[in-house]
Design an enzyme around this catalytic site. Structure first.
Site, PDB file in Angstrom:
ATOM      1  N   TYR A  24     -11.158  28.430  51.767  1.00 34.35           N
ATOM      2  CA  TYR A  24     -11.888  29.600  51.295  1.00 34.35           C
ATOM      3  C   TYR A  24     -12.260  29.438  49.825  1.00 34.35           C
ATOM      4  CZ  TYR A  24     -13.034  34.507  50.451  1.00 34.35           C
ATOM      5  OH  TYR A  24     -13.675  35.678  50.106  1.00 34.35           O
ATOM      6  N   SER A  72     -17.296  35.337  45.596  1.00 35.60           N
ATOM      7  CA  SER A  72     -15.974  35.967  45.469  1.00 35.60           C
ATOM      8  C   SER A  72     -15.397  35.571  44.125  1.00 35.60           C
ATOM      9  CB  SER A  72     -15.061  35.472  46.599  1.00 35.60           C
ATOM     10  OG  SER A  72     -13.716  35.863  46.376  1.00 35.60           O
TER      11      SER A  72
END
Length: 247
Positions: free
Chosen positions: A151, A137
């Site tokens: 995350y 990501s």
């Protein structure tokens, strides 16, 4: 032409489903995976692809799944681990980070790649060929827009694991790369995040993207199709940002 067998995880989400669809269209034998349950069966049915369920955060479950895939469909030599995400969590102040929530995100985003690689790499080494793709990501390269500490940390860890695996496995004909998607409306979590921005926040996000549009799952699938191909044999250890260009 060699027909490769691919395992694509996380196919209940839009990115995993798009990657599985693209690899199958390009001629691979594709098996899809996600957590056991109706969502996996429904997604696999829509894709018209065989499914193998597993809790990817559990090493024994992963080993069992890979053994079943090998027995039923042949030895997989392509792994695309698209499983991940925020586990329905939202951003919180540092003081409120819960240890169980932290480990839950690490289990699906980092542990899963370790366990899948451990289970699949021996056969790839024997064959002298393999492709491993992780889905990281932009949050693996910079702070996350989600505001979720775990995350961001997990995606940074996944980037590091990708590079370490590449260093170890490249000599065996196995490439290991990561795709770092930009903002893509691919699942309920990203849609909730998008809605939370409101019109002004959405406009600001779009203006930061050079192409002035959000990405699609198919954009990520196109990248995955290339880096799992025969032609990409000298590309490894790379983190490919597929984000339309971000300022």
């Amino acid at each position: 032409m060699t027909v490769h067998t691919a395992l694509v995880t996380g196919i209940v989400g839009g990115i995993g489903a798009a990657i599985a669809t693209r690899l199958a269209a390009d001629g691979a034998k594709v098996v899809v995976s996600d957590l056991p349950g109706d969502a996996l069966e429904e997604a696999a049915g829509r894709l018209g692809l065989p499914a193998a369920a597993a809790d990817l955060g559990d090493s024994r479950s992963v080993r069992s799944m890979v053994q079943k895939i090998t027995s039923d469909y042949g030895t997989p030599d392509i792994l695309v681990n698209a499983a991940g995400g925020v586990r329905n969590q939202v951003g919180s102040p540092l003081e409120d980070v819960n240890p169980d929530d932290w480990h839950s995100i690490f289990a699906i985003n980092v542990d899963a790649t370790l366990y899948l690689s451990q289970s699949m790499v021996p056969a790839m080494k024997t064959a002298g060929w393999g492709r491993i793709v992780t889905i990281s990501s932009g949050a693996g390269l910079r702070p996350s827009l989600t505001g979720i500490h775990a995350y961001t940390a997990a995606k940074h860890a996944l980037v590091g694991l990708t590079k370490q695996l590449s260093l170890e496995l490249g000599q065996h004909g196995i490439t290991v790369n990561s795709i770092a998607p930009g903002f893509i409306l691919s699942n309920p979590a990203t849609r909730r995040q998008w809605d939370a921005y409101g019109p002004e926040g959405q406009s600001q996000l779009i203006r930061r993207i050079h192409t002035r549009r959000l990405g699609t799952p198919e954009d990520i699938a196109a990248a995955a199709a290339f880096i799992t191909s025969e032609e990409a044999g000298w590309i490894t250890g790379q983190i490919l940002s597929v984000d339309g260009g971000v300022t």
